[in-house]
Write a protein that holds these residues in place. Structure first.
Motif, PDB file in Angstrom:
ATOM      1  N   ARG A 103       0.831  -1.214   0.000  1.00  0.00           N
ATOM      2  CA  ARG A 103       0.000   0.000   0.000  1.00  0.00           C
ATOM      3  C   ARG A 103       0.860   1.256   0.000  1.00  0.00           C
ATOM      4  O   ARG A 103       0.606   2.208  -0.741  1.00  0.00           O
ATOM      5  CB  ARG A 103      -0.919   0.011   1.213  1.00  0.00           C
ATOM      6  CG  ARG A 103      -1.786   1.280   1.269  1.00  0.00           C
ATOM      7  CD  ARG A 103      -2.234   1.677   2.635  1.00  0.00           C
ATOM      8  NE  ARG A 103      -1.138   1.711   3.595  1.00  0.00           N
ATOM      9  CZ  ARG A 103      -1.298   1.444   4.877  1.00  0.00           C
ATOM     10  NH1 ARG A 103      -2.465   1.105   5.364  1.00  0.00           N
ATOM     11  NH2 ARG A 103      -0.259   1.509   5.694  1.00  0.00           N
ATOM     12  N   ASP A 104       1.897   1.262   0.820  1.00  0.00           N
ATOM     13  CA  ASP A 104       2.767   2.433   0.905  1.00  0.00           C
ATOM     14  C   ASP A 104       3.524   2.680  -0.388  1.00  0.00           C
ATOM     15  O   ASP A 104       3.858   3.821  -0.708  1.00  0.00           O
ATOM     16  CB  ASP A 104       3.743   2.287   2.071  1.00  0.00           C
ATOM     17  CG  ASP A 104       3.040   2.302   3.429  1.00  0.00           C
ATOM     18  OD1 ASP A 104       1.858   2.722   3.504  1.00  0.00           O
ATOM     19  OD2 ASP A 104       3.675   1.890   4.415  1.00  0.00           O
ATOM     20  N   GLU A 105       3.815   1.630  -1.133  1.00  0.00           N
ATOM     21  CA  GLU A 105       4.526   1.755  -2.409  1.00  0.00           C
ATOM     22  C   GLU A 105       3.590   2.005  -3.588  1.00  0.00           C
ATOM     23  O   GLU A 105       4.043   2.377  -4.668  1.00  0.00           O
ATOM     24  CB  GLU A 105       5.306   0.467  -2.695  1.00  0.00           C
ATOM     25  CG  GLU A 105       6.399   0.172  -1.725  1.00  0.00           C
ATOM     26  CD  GLU A 105       7.026  -1.195  -1.921  1.00  0.00           C
ATOM     27  OE1 GLU A 105       8.119  -1.405  -1.391  1.00  0.00           O
ATOM     28  OE2 GLU A 105       6.427  -2.062  -2.595  1.00  0.00           O
ATOM     29  N   ALA A 106       2.307   1.794  -3.387  1.00  0.00           N
ATOM     30  CA  ALA A 106       1.324   1.862  -4.479  1.00  0.00           C
ATOM     31  C   ALA A 106       1.247   3.262  -5.085  1.00  0.00           C
ATOM     32  O   ALA A 106       1.398   4.260  -4.382  1.00  0.00           O
ATOM     33  CB  ALA A 106      -0.049   1.446  -3.969  1.00  0.00           C
ATOM     34  N   PRO A 107       0.991   3.300  -6.382  1.00  0.00           N
ATOM     35  CA  PRO A 107       0.756   4.607  -7.008  1.00  0.00           C
ATOM     36  C   PRO A 107      -0.550   5.192  -6.471  1.00  0.00           C
ATOM     37  O   PRO A 107      -1.427   4.461  -6.003  1.00  0.00           O
ATOM     38  CB  PRO A 107       0.648   4.272  -8.498  1.00  0.00           C
ATOM     39  CG  PRO A 107       0.299   2.837  -8.557  1.00  0.00           C
ATOM     40  CD  PRO A 107       0.885   2.202  -7.337  1.00  0.00           C
ATOM     41  N   GLY A 108      -0.657   6.492  -6.552  1.00  0.00           N
ATOM     42  CA  GLY A 108      -1.826   7.180  -6.023  1.00  0.00           C
ATOM     43  C   GLY A 108      -3.153   6.664  -6.556  1.00  0.00           C
ATOM     44  O   GLY A 108      -4.151   6.684  -5.843  1.00  0.00           O
ATOM     45  N   SER A 109      -3.159   6.159  -7.762  1.00  0.00           N
ATOM     46  CA  SER A 109      -4.409   5.714  -8.376  1.00  0.00           C
ATOM     47  C   SER A 109      -5.012   4.490  -7.703  1.00  0.00           C
ATOM     48  O   SER A 109      -6.209   4.240  -7.843  1.00  0.00           O
ATOM     49  CB  SER A 109      -4.202   5.433  -9.868  1.00  0.00           C
ATOM     50  OG  SER A 109      -3.271   4.378 -10.040  1.00  0.00           O
ATOM     51  N   VAL A 110      -4.213   3.718  -6.956  1.00  0.00           N
ATOM     52  CA  VAL A 110      -4.737   2.520  -6.281  1.00  0.00           C
ATOM     53  C   VAL A 110      -4.394   2.480  -4.785  1.00  0.00           C
ATOM     54  O   VAL A 110      -4.737   1.510  -4.114  1.00  0.00           O
ATOM     55  CB  VAL A 110      -4.268   1.209  -6.964  1.00  0.00           C
ATOM     56  CG1 VAL A 110      -4.894   1.051  -8.331  1.00  0.00           C
ATOM     57  CG2 VAL A 110      -2.763   1.114  -7.006  1.00  0.00           C
ATOM     58  N   LYS A 111      -3.761   3.498  -4.276  1.00  0.00           N
ATOM     59  CA  LYS A 111      -3.370   3.506  -2.859  1.00  0.00           C
ATOM     60  C   LYS A 111      -4.592   3.354  -1.947  1.00  0.00           C
ATOM     61  O   LYS A 111      -4.578   2.586  -0.986  1.00  0.00           O
ATOM     62  CB  LYS A 111      -2.607   4.786  -2.527  1.00  0.00           C
ATOM     63  CG  LYS A 111      -1.942   4.741  -1.157  1.00  0.00           C
ATOM     64  CD  LYS A 111      -1.075   5.946  -0.909  1.00  0.00           C
ATOM     65  CE  LYS A 111       0.168   5.963  -1.716  1.00  0.00           C
ATOM     66  NZ  LYS A 111       1.286   5.195  -1.247  1.00  0.00           N
TER      67      LYS A 111
END
Length: 124
Positions: free
Chosen positions: A67-75
């Motif tokens: 989650r912390d590494e996820a791009p903003g579109s799927v965070k």
């Protein structure tokens, strides 16, 4: 009955989570996307091994890292899945929003297929 309820919630969450994982959104460097995709794959493999509430404990750190590494579109979608797992882990399956979990899983699925070229169904 509690065991059956947990099993149903776990299966629902696993399906939602295993149907997808995210990747880069064009603003991420290739290195960040590669790291993210590797961590998504590792978390997916751990999710496929969940057999009890105790197993969730070990998976939560991996999910939060993704989650912390996820791009903003799927965070936010990762946050939705994590909240679902936390509810299942605490035995509060009544608060699970099945529709939100399904939508989050579908959105993440599109992202991971596009950016990571992973099929999470094949990791189990």
């Amino acid at each position: 009955m509690r065991r059956l309820t947990f099993a149903a919630a776990s299966a629902t969450l696993a399906l939602a989570a295993l149907t997808g994982c995210g990747g880069g959104d064009g603003n991420d460097s290739a290195s960040k996307t590669e790291t993210y995709c590797k961590d998504v794959e590792a978390a997916g493999k751990k999710l496929s091994d969940i057999a009890s509430a105790a197993d969730l404990e070990g998976v939560m750190g991996s999910l939060k890292k993704v989650r912390d590494e996820a791009p903003g579109s799927v965070k936010e979608d990762w946050s939705t899945l994590i909240k679902g797992y936390e509810s299942a882990q605490s035995g509060d399956v009544a608060s699970l929003d099945q529709e939100a979990l399904q939508k989050a899983g579908e959105k993440i699925d599109k992202q991971v297929k596009a950016d990571c070229d992973l099929d999470m169904d094949k990791l189990s």
